[in-house]
Design a protein around this motif. Structure first.
Motif, PDB file in Angstrom:
ATOM      1  N   LYS A   1      53.417 -17.192  20.404  1.00 28.42           N
ATOM      2  CA  LYS A   1      53.793 -17.490  19.019  1.00 28.42           C
ATOM      3  C   LYS A   1      54.588 -16.331  18.419  1.00 28.42           C
ATOM      4  CE  LYS A   1      51.499 -21.406  18.706  1.00 28.42           C
ATOM      5  NZ  LYS A   1      52.188 -22.712  18.515  1.00 28.42           N
TER       6      LYS A   1
ATOM      7  N   GLU B   1      55.075 -17.954  12.824  1.00 28.94           N
ATOM      8  CA  GLU B   1      54.180 -19.062  13.160  1.00 28.94           C
ATOM      9  C   GLU B   1      52.718 -18.664  12.976  1.00 28.94           C
ATOM     10  OE1 GLU B   1      56.285 -21.543  16.657  1.00 28.94           O
ATOM     11  OE2 GLU B   1      56.039 -19.407  17.129  1.00 28.94           O
TER      12      GLU B   1
ATOM     13  N   ASP C   1      62.732 -15.542  11.119  1.00 29.59           N
ATOM     14  CA  ASP C   1      62.539 -15.538  12.568  1.00 29.59           C
ATOM     15  C   ASP C   1      62.690 -14.109  13.071  1.00 29.59           C
ATOM     16  OD1 ASP C   1      62.502 -15.901  15.289  1.00 29.59           O
ATOM     17  OD2 ASP C   1      64.031 -17.463  15.323  1.00 29.59           O
TER      18      ASP C   1
ATOM     19  N   GLN D   1      52.013 -18.650   9.274  1.00 28.18           N
ATOM     20  CA  GLN D   1      51.925 -20.027   8.773  1.00 28.18           C
ATOM     21  C   GLN D   1      50.564 -20.632   9.093  1.00 28.18           C
ATOM     22  OE1 GLN D   1      54.483 -22.342   7.079  1.00 28.18           O
ATOM     23  NE2 GLN D   1      52.360 -22.919   6.711  1.00 28.18           N
ATOM     24  N   GLN D   2      50.060 -20.407  10.300  1.00 28.21           N
ATOM     25  CA  GLN D   2      48.769 -20.969  10.679  1.00 28.21           C
ATOM     26  C   GLN D   2      47.634 -20.372   9.850  1.00 28.21           C
ATOM     27  OE1 GLN D   2      47.935 -23.520  13.135  1.00 28.21           O
ATOM     28  NE2 GLN D   2      46.212 -23.341  11.713  1.00 28.21           N
TER      29      GLN D   2
END
Length: 325
Positions: free
Chosen positions: A103, A107, A125, A110-111
């Motif tokens: 990941k 990401e 990014d 976000q999780q």
């Protein structure tokens, strides 16, 4: 300068502007490891509906400065009430266990944000996929900070994780350039410029990769004999992911050496004219004729910014350092 200090009480469905009765507001951000913090105090002549968890929004000259929630309310015998509010990063002090495989940092953020019911904004990014990131019973903020560190070690790029008026955001420092000039030509009363090899300087990096076959770690050492001779041996030890190959480990070691094998140069400035919206993680231009490195102007990374709003005046205290971006 005009202020709005709005406090929303969801339970009572009320909103009150505390700015007219507040004499001083402090707002502090740190680039690493802590939530943005806003404090204010007022003399309570009559009860006002302020409760823990109430949402706070602060504006200066119409600019969005802070969005957070009340965590501490104190009152002394004279009726002075002091309030402390934090932004969303405060909720990431909760402990959790995660195991991420393949990941990117955005990401991962976000999780975690989804699990903690927090809002996200821009998540740039990083261009780097973290092979594995496993933490047991760790603070969520520490997990993100570890991801920031690993990303920097493997890319050589500095990313900043912060709350942008109620939205968790991730951006590269060089994309947060400010047009602010701090130093000669601006209001500057006091500063302290420091160079040291004491706090964050290393001229040898030892990386150890776990090896299940041998039951021991594979060791990779990167160093600079010139600075070792000059300063003595200053070693940084890190464990790396067992799935990294030798080329990847070599890349990480070389990037870490480029970052750490230098004299750390920092500056602290007090009493500079306040700039609404300036926060830790931003890069700002410093130009101070009496400091050789800054005599012609140089962009520095802001590690800590404290705003003081009092009696219609706005000043700042700033801590910054020279980095290679």
């Amino acid at each position: 300068m005009s202020y709005k200090l709005l406090v929303f009480n969801a339970e009572a469905n009320t909103m009150y502007d505390y700015a007219p009765i507040t004499q001083k507001i402090d707002y502090t951000t740190n680039r690493n490891g802590s939530a943005g913090k806003l404090t204010f105090s007022y003399l309570q002549e009559k009860p006002i509906n302020l409760t823990e968890g109430a949402k706070v929004q602060f504006y200066a000259d119409g600019k969005e400065i802070f969005l957070g929630f009340v965590f501490v309310i104190e009152q002394d015998r004279w009726g002075v009430v002091s309030v402390t509010a934090y932004d969303q990063l405060r909720y990431l002090k909760a402990n959790a266990s995660y195991s991420f495989v393949g990941k990117k940092l955005g990401e991962i953020i976000q999780q975690i944000a989804t699990d903690m019911q927090l809002q996200v904004g821009i998540l740039e990014d990083t261009g780097y996929t973290i092979p594995t990131l496993t933490k047991e019973n760790a603070e969520c903020l520490d997990i993100v900070e570890y991801g920031l560190q690993v990303t920097q070690y493997n890319t050589g790029r500095t990313f900043v994780f912060y709350d942008d008026f109620g939205k968790l955001s991730l951006r590269e420092a060089k994309n947060m350039m400010s047009n602010v000039l701090i130093g000669n030509g601006s209001v500057l009363t006091e500063y302290s410029y420091k160079s040291d090899i004491d706090s964050d300087t290393y001229n040898q990096v030892k990386l150890v990769r776990p090896n299940k076959e041998t039951g021991q770690g594979d060791t990779y050492v990167f160093n600079d004999s010139a600075t070792i001779k000059k300063w003595g041996l200053l070693q940084k030890y890190e464990k790396v992911d067992e799935n990294l190959n030798e080329a990847q480990i070599s890349q990480q070691g070389n990037i870490m050496m480029a970052y750490y094998n230098r004299v750390l140069k920092t500056i602290s400035v007090d009493g500079v004219g306040g700039v609404p919206g300036l926060k830790a993680g931003t890069m700002a231009m410093f130009k101070i004729k009496d400091v050789p490195e800054l005599s012609t102007g140089l962009f520095l990374l802001l590690d800590k910014v404290k705003h003081i709003f009092s009696d219609g005046e706005h000043t700042m205290s700033v801590e910054a350092k020279i980095i290679n971006t």
